[in-house]
Design an enzyme around this catalytic site. Structure first.
Site, PDB file in Angstrom:
ATOM      1  N   GLU A 105       0.831  -1.207   0.000  1.00 48.49           N
ATOM      2  CA  GLU A 105       0.000   0.000   0.000  1.00 48.49           C
ATOM      3  C   GLU A 105       0.867   1.259   0.000  1.00 48.49           C
ATOM      4  OE1 GLU A 105      -3.999  -0.866   2.352  1.00 48.49           O
ATOM      5  OE2 GLU A 105      -2.249  -1.688   3.395  1.00 48.49           O
ATOM      6  N   GLU A 125      -4.041  -9.350   3.741  1.00 48.59           N
ATOM      7  CA  GLU A 125      -4.713  -9.044   5.011  1.00 48.59           C
ATOM      8  C   GLU A 125      -5.890  -9.976   5.298  1.00 48.59           C
ATOM      9  OE1 GLU A 125      -2.743  -5.142   3.819  1.00 48.59           O
ATOM     10  OE2 GLU A 125      -3.609  -6.889   2.832  1.00 48.59           O
TER      11      GLU A 125
HETATM   12  N1  T1G Z   1       4.478  -8.247  11.389  1.00 50.80           N
HETATM   13  C1  T1G Z   1       5.209  -8.743  12.416  1.00 50.80           C
HETATM   14  N2  T1G Z   1       5.995  -9.854  12.326  1.00 50.80           N
HETATM   15  C2  T1G Z   1       6.039 -10.456  11.143  1.00 50.80           C
HETATM   16  C3  T1G Z   1       5.301  -9.991  10.019  1.00 50.80           C
HETATM   17  C4  T1G Z   1       4.498  -8.824  10.181  1.00 50.80           C
HETATM   18  N3  T1G Z   1       3.788  -8.303   9.184  1.00 50.80           N
HETATM   19  N4  T1G Z   1       5.545 -10.824   8.989  1.00 50.80           N
HETATM   20  C5  T1G Z   1       6.406 -11.760   9.446  1.00 50.80           C
HETATM   21  N5  T1G Z   1       6.706 -11.553  10.721  1.00 50.80           N
HETATM   22  C6  T1G Z   1       7.625 -12.338  11.549  1.00 50.80           C
HETATM   23  C7  T1G Z   1       7.164 -13.779  11.748  1.00 50.80           C
HETATM   24  O1  T1G Z   1       6.302 -13.889  12.829  1.00 50.80           O
HETATM   25  C8  T1G Z   1       8.483 -14.496  12.005  1.00 50.80           C
HETATM   26  O2  T1G Z   1       8.837 -14.260  13.338  1.00 50.80           O
HETATM   27  C9  T1G Z   1       9.463 -13.750  11.115  1.00 50.80           C
HETATM   28  O3  T1G Z   1       8.855 -12.469  10.852  1.00 50.80           O
HETATM   29  C10 T1G Z   1       9.742 -14.434   9.811  1.00 50.80           C
HETATM   30  O4  T1G Z   1       8.508 -14.716   9.192  1.00 50.80           O
HETATM   31  C11 T1G Z   1      -2.384  -1.700   7.049  1.00 50.80           C
HETATM   32  C12 T1G Z   1      -3.090  -4.103   8.230  1.00 50.80           C
HETATM   33  C13 T1G Z   1       6.686 -12.099   4.720  1.00 50.80           C
HETATM   34  C14 T1G Z   1       6.012 -14.042   3.363  1.00 50.80           C
HETATM   35  O5  T1G Z   1       0.216 -10.576   6.222  1.00 50.80           O
HETATM   36  O6  T1G Z   1       3.379 -13.729   5.032  1.00 50.80           O
HETATM   37  O7  T1G Z   1      -0.210  -4.745   6.503  1.00 50.80           O
HETATM   38  O8  T1G Z   1       8.775 -16.570  14.160  1.00 50.80           O
HETATM   39  O9  T1G Z   1       8.768 -17.212   9.306  1.00 50.80           O
HETATM   40  O10 T1G Z   1       8.477 -17.889   5.676  1.00 50.80           O
HETATM   41  O11 T1G Z   1      -3.240  -2.940   5.314  1.00 50.80           O
HETATM   42  O12 T1G Z   1       6.142 -13.796   7.052  1.00 50.80           O
HETATM   43  O13 T1G Z   1      10.925 -15.568  13.424  1.00 50.80           O
HETATM   44  O14 T1G Z   1       9.779 -14.738  15.506  1.00 50.80           O
HETATM   45  O15 T1G Z   1       6.866 -16.165   8.003  1.00 50.80           O
HETATM   46  O16 T1G Z   1      10.157 -16.150   4.929  1.00 50.80           O
HETATM   47  C15 T1G Z   1       0.107  -7.882   6.062  1.00 50.80           C
HETATM   48  C16 T1G Z   1       2.797 -11.659   6.828  1.00 50.80           C
HETATM   49  C17 T1G Z   1       0.110  -7.411   7.470  1.00 50.80           C
HETATM   50  C18 T1G Z   1       2.506 -10.763   5.682  1.00 50.80           C
HETATM   51  C19 T1G Z   1       7.926 -14.208   4.978  1.00 50.80           C
HETATM   52  N6  T1G Z   1       1.271  -8.679   5.821  1.00 50.80           N
HETATM   53  N7  T1G Z   1       4.077 -12.319   6.685  1.00 50.80           N
HETATM   54  O17 T1G Z   1       7.735 -15.566   5.126  1.00 50.80           O
HETATM   55  O18 T1G Z   1       9.231 -15.986   7.180  1.00 50.80           O
HETATM   56  S1  T1G Z   1      -1.372  -6.561   7.839  1.00 50.80           S
HETATM   57  C20 T1G Z   1       1.228  -9.999   5.937  1.00 50.80           C
HETATM   58  C21 T1G Z   1       4.237 -13.335   5.805  1.00 50.80           C
HETATM   59  C22 T1G Z   1      -1.204  -5.064   7.036  1.00 50.80           C
HETATM   60  C23 T1G Z   1      -2.251  -2.960   6.269  1.00 50.80           C
HETATM   61  C24 T1G Z   1      -2.420  -4.211   7.024  1.00 50.80           C
HETATM   62  C25 T1G Z   1       5.560 -14.021   5.828  1.00 50.80           C
HETATM   63  C26 T1G Z   1       6.529 -13.531   4.721  1.00 50.80           C
HETATM   64  P1  T1G Z   1       9.611 -15.347  14.150  1.00 50.80           P
HETATM   65  P2  T1G Z   1       8.271 -16.129   8.449  1.00 50.80           P
HETATM   66  P3  T1G Z   1       8.949 -16.487   5.681  1.00 50.80           P
END
Ligand code: T1G
Ligand code: NAD
Length: 690
Positions: A105, A125
């Site tokens: 975004e 999301e």
């Molecule tokens: N926030 C906080 N921690 C996160 C995170 C996030 N968005 N994404 C990943 N982590 C942490 C995860 O818990 C793990 O921690 C470490 O990073 C590695 O992740 C306003 C409201 C990016 C494809 O939904 O899909 O934006 O276990 O093991 O397999 O509209 O992480 O090591 O302590 O998954 O390489 C939208 C979520 C948020 C993406 C990487 N974004 N993340 O995958 O590593 S809502 C998402 C993923 C938002 C806005 C809205 C995947 C990844 P730990 P991992 P990976």
């Protein structure tokens, strides 16, 4: 700027680089640093353009999910985006890795986006029970049209950079160093005096045609979930409302969802899934063994699907059968599966050929000698499995991981059939193995830590969700499921019909009820196991004796029209149930759906508590992840243990006690852990009292 955000110059170009490992989540400090960086570069007349980039493995992967539910800290992401859109000079987002959610975004608010070829962009999301809350539902439809934007937002699935380039989301695919490429790109923009046009000001693609149909198709299978419907409303607003009103409405929908139970449950599963990959007793940094080649023994229902998982991950796999005919049948089934995916546009024909070429069929077990990872998927018979493992012990190379796909049998007993039990474990895939994401890894008493670490790493490489459990009958999932099956039969005896039980369970959110599921798996499988163990299920055995094996015979608990998988009530089954009830002297009574749901869920929670007591599962979250990814538990209810905590364990304790007294079934008595936690007013996930 601050610990996470750096500002440097390349002549007249300013480069703002964010470094917040592991995925550059847009936490407060990052947002504050970005706003400060934008302010400085705006006010510095020597700066002609700004690049926003990230260090590490990915561009912003979204808002920081760990901040949800906490008091908001300014600046919010909306302020960062407003600062970008207010810039009087070009702002370019330089994308690599996975630019997701708030990260994408933010990029959509920039004047231009460039990316490396391997980048992916998306708005996932909805997978957290949310919708894009920083303008994605208003800006993306303006770039690619409402229909395609809706697909990306309701599925939450990312697209590759090349597709985004073709759609006009990305202006340039950069070869070589990304930041250098972005600087060169923006220098051309400045030199050409390209007009700065914000996405928010574009509405030429905002056409309503096809939107309603697309929305209906995309949300058809998402019954019970709040977020998809909110996504549809928000994107529709982009068509019918001015930008600012659409944005405001998006914010209202977002705030409602983020505070709601469904998103909390889905965020629980997000973190529980990652926590599950941490296995006690396996030190961080334990090096997995090589996984360059694999072998699968048995090309039946599971063997074929498991071989596809390896091929899909690019790992060459040898598949072994007892005869050429059975081998060919197995390979033909795999090829047919791929052809179906190709015909649905889910795979390119060339890629299908490539994957099929990675699957090599043989009838001699000796051929698996060079494999790094061997998975046995032969009939569920202990003696046969022991024979296969004794042979593998002789044939497989030193250090190979030897895994069994058994769904119930004692992995330690299988391991003892070899002289290398440290290399033996269970890899319990779920049917269809090439589709279901759960992988229950069964750690034996002698299994070496690096063998477990290898299986976990392999699970992630096969795009599975690995959860490590201990050895017991049926491990975690099937052991809890067995409790549900006992109660399901009891419900039929007492007054319910299969269609009523299944309706209550699907109403709760499962994609399928217990009886339709049994018909799909085949009633004869359980019948043979029961006969082998000298056990009876009065109703199901009577149906099997009458040839009701399920979908495979067109009749099970339901009847099926030729070529259809739709379960239809069967008067013959109803007659059988009434006969068995009356033979058992049971006065049948109407059973309300609420009671059916309680009796389908609470005994499983009870068994889950025992599984935690015995240490078969490490965390309640592991059990939740198993049920969501392996058994269709509705993700927006967070899993059985999370659900029980939300209800309160006192409720579970009291209802179980009632059902135990009513049925005389002592296994329904509340587990010690439930009674103790209920008495202390705590839940399974509550921290231990200090
Ligand atoms: N926030 C906080 N921690 C996160 C995170 C996030 N968005 N994404 C990943 N982590 C942490 C995860 O818990 C793990 O921690 C470490 O990073 C590695 O992740 C306003 C409201 C990016 C494809 O939904 O899909 O934006 O276990 O093991 O397999 O509209 O992480 O090591 O302590 O998954 O390489 C939208 C979520 C948020 C993406 C990487 N974004 N993340 O995958 O590593 S809502 C998402 C993923 C938002 C806005 C809205 C995947 C990844 P730990 P991992 P990976
Ligand atoms: P299946 O009957 O479809 O296939 C078993 C295959 O193994 C057959 O094709 C058979 O010819 C072959 N086979 C037997 N002995 C062999 C040998 N010595 N060498 C090579 N091949 C041999 O069974 P399935 O449903 O694929 O189940 C396989 C295993 O997976 C079982 O342990 C089962 O409990 C487990 N499992 C099944 C499911 C499921 O839903 N079907 C789910 C999870 C786990």
């Amino acid at each position: 700027m601050n610990a996470s955000v750096d500002l440097r110059r390349d002549g007249e170009i300013a480069v703002v680089t964010v470094d917040n490992p592991p995925v550059n989540a847009l936490k407060h400090e990052v947002r504050a640093g970005l706003v400060e960086g934008l302010r400085r570069t705006r006010d510095d007349a020597t700066v002609e353009a700004v690049i926003i980039a990230c260090a590490g493995r990915t561009f912003f992967a979204g808002a920081d999910i760990t901040e949800f539910g906490k008091p908001p800290q300014a600046p919010g992401l909306g302020e960062v985006i407003a600062a970008i859109e207010a810039m009087p000079k070009p702002v370019v987002a330089a994308l690599h890795g996975t630019a997701l959610g708030g990260g994408f975004e933010l990029a959509l608010a920039c004047h231009f986006r460039v990316a490396v070829a391997g980048a992916r962009v998306g708005l996932p999301e909805v997978k957290l029970g949310l919708l894009p809350g920083a303008g994605g539902t208003q800006r993306l439809p303006r770039l690619i049209g409402p229909e395609k934007a809706l697909k990306m937002i309701v599925t939450g699935d990312p697209i590759e950079a090349r597709e985004a380039f073709a759609d006009g989301v990305i202006e340039e695919i950069v070869d070589g160093d990304l930041t250098d490429g972005a600087i060169a790109f923006v220098r051309r923009i400045v030199a050409d005096r390209r007009p700065l046009r914000l996405v928010r000001d574009r509405d030429d693609k905002l056409v309503a045609e096809g939107f309603a149909d697309a929305a209906e198709v995309l949300t058809r299978r998402l019954r019970g979930r709040e977020a998809p419907a909110a996504c549809v409303e928000a994107v529709r607003n982009a068509i019918v409302l001015p930008f600012e009103e659409g944005l405001q409405r998006e914010g209202e929908l977002f705030r409602k969802l983020v505070a709601g139970d469904q998103s909390k449950a889905q965020r629980h599963i997000f973190f529980a899934e990652r926590e599950a990959a941490r296995v006690p007793g396996i030190p961080d940094g334990t090096k997995p063994r090589p996984m360059a080649t694999a072998a699968v023994i048995g090309a039946g229902t599971m063997g074929g699907g498991i071989a596809m998982c390896f091929a899909n991950a690019g790992i060459p796999v040898t598949i072994v059968e007892t005869s050429r005919d059975l081998l060919q049948r197995g390979i033909d089934r795999v090829a047919a599966n791929y052809r179906t995916t190709v015909s649905r546009g889910g795979l390119a024909a060339g890629e299908m050929e490539h994957r099929l070429a990675l699957i090599h069929g043989v009838t001699e077990l000796d051929a698996v000698g060079a494999a790094d990872f061997v998975i046995e998927a032969v009939f569920e018979e202990m003696d046969l499995k022991k024979r296969v493992f004794a042979d593998l012990d002789r044939i497989a190379k030193a250090g190979a991981v030897l895994a069994t796909n058994t769904s119930t049998l004692d992995v330690d007993a299988i391991a003892r059939a070899t002289k290398r039990p440290q290399d033996v474990l269970g890899t319990h895939f779920f049917s269809p193995a090439n589709v279901m994401r759960l992988l229950e890894i069964v750690r034996g008493a002698a299994t070496a830590p690096d063998a477990v670490a290898t299986a976990v790493a392999l699970g992630r490489r096969l795009d599975k969700v690995p959860v490590t459990v201990g050895v017991c009958y049926g491990f975690v999932g099937n052991r809890m499921l067995a409790r549900r099956s006992v109660e399901a039969e009891r419900l039929l005896l007492e007054g319910a019909l299969p269609q009523e039980v299944d309706a209550a369970v699907t109403g709760f959110g499962f994609p399928m009820g217990p009886f339709a599921m049994a018909d799909m798996a085949g009633l004869d499988v359980g019948w043979r196991i029961r006969k082998g163990r000298g056990e009876r299920n009065e109703i199901e055995d009577a149906l099997c004796e009458a040839g009701h094996f399920g979908q495979k015979t067109g009749k099970g608990y339901f009847r099926y029209e030729a070529g259809s998988r739709t379960p239809l009530p069967d008067p013959e089954v109803e007659r059988t149930i009434l006969e068995v009830s009356s033979r058992a002297g049971i006065a049948r009574r109407p059973i309300p759906p609420e009671e059916i749901v309680e009796r389908m869920v609470y005994p499983m929670v009870n068994e889950g508590a025992r599984i935690l007591e015995e240490g078969i599962a490490t965390r309640p979250g592991d059990i939740d992840v198993i049920w969501v990814y392996g058994y269709g538990w509705p993700v927006w209810r967070g899993g059985p243990m999370y659900y029980a905590d939300r209800l309160g364990l006192a409720q579970i304790r009291d209802r179980l006690t009632l059902y135990a007294e009513r049925s005389g079934d002592e296994t329904l008595r509340p587990a010690t852990r439930i009674s103790r936690l209920a008495a202390e007013g705590r839940g399974f996930a509550s921290p231990a009292p200090s």
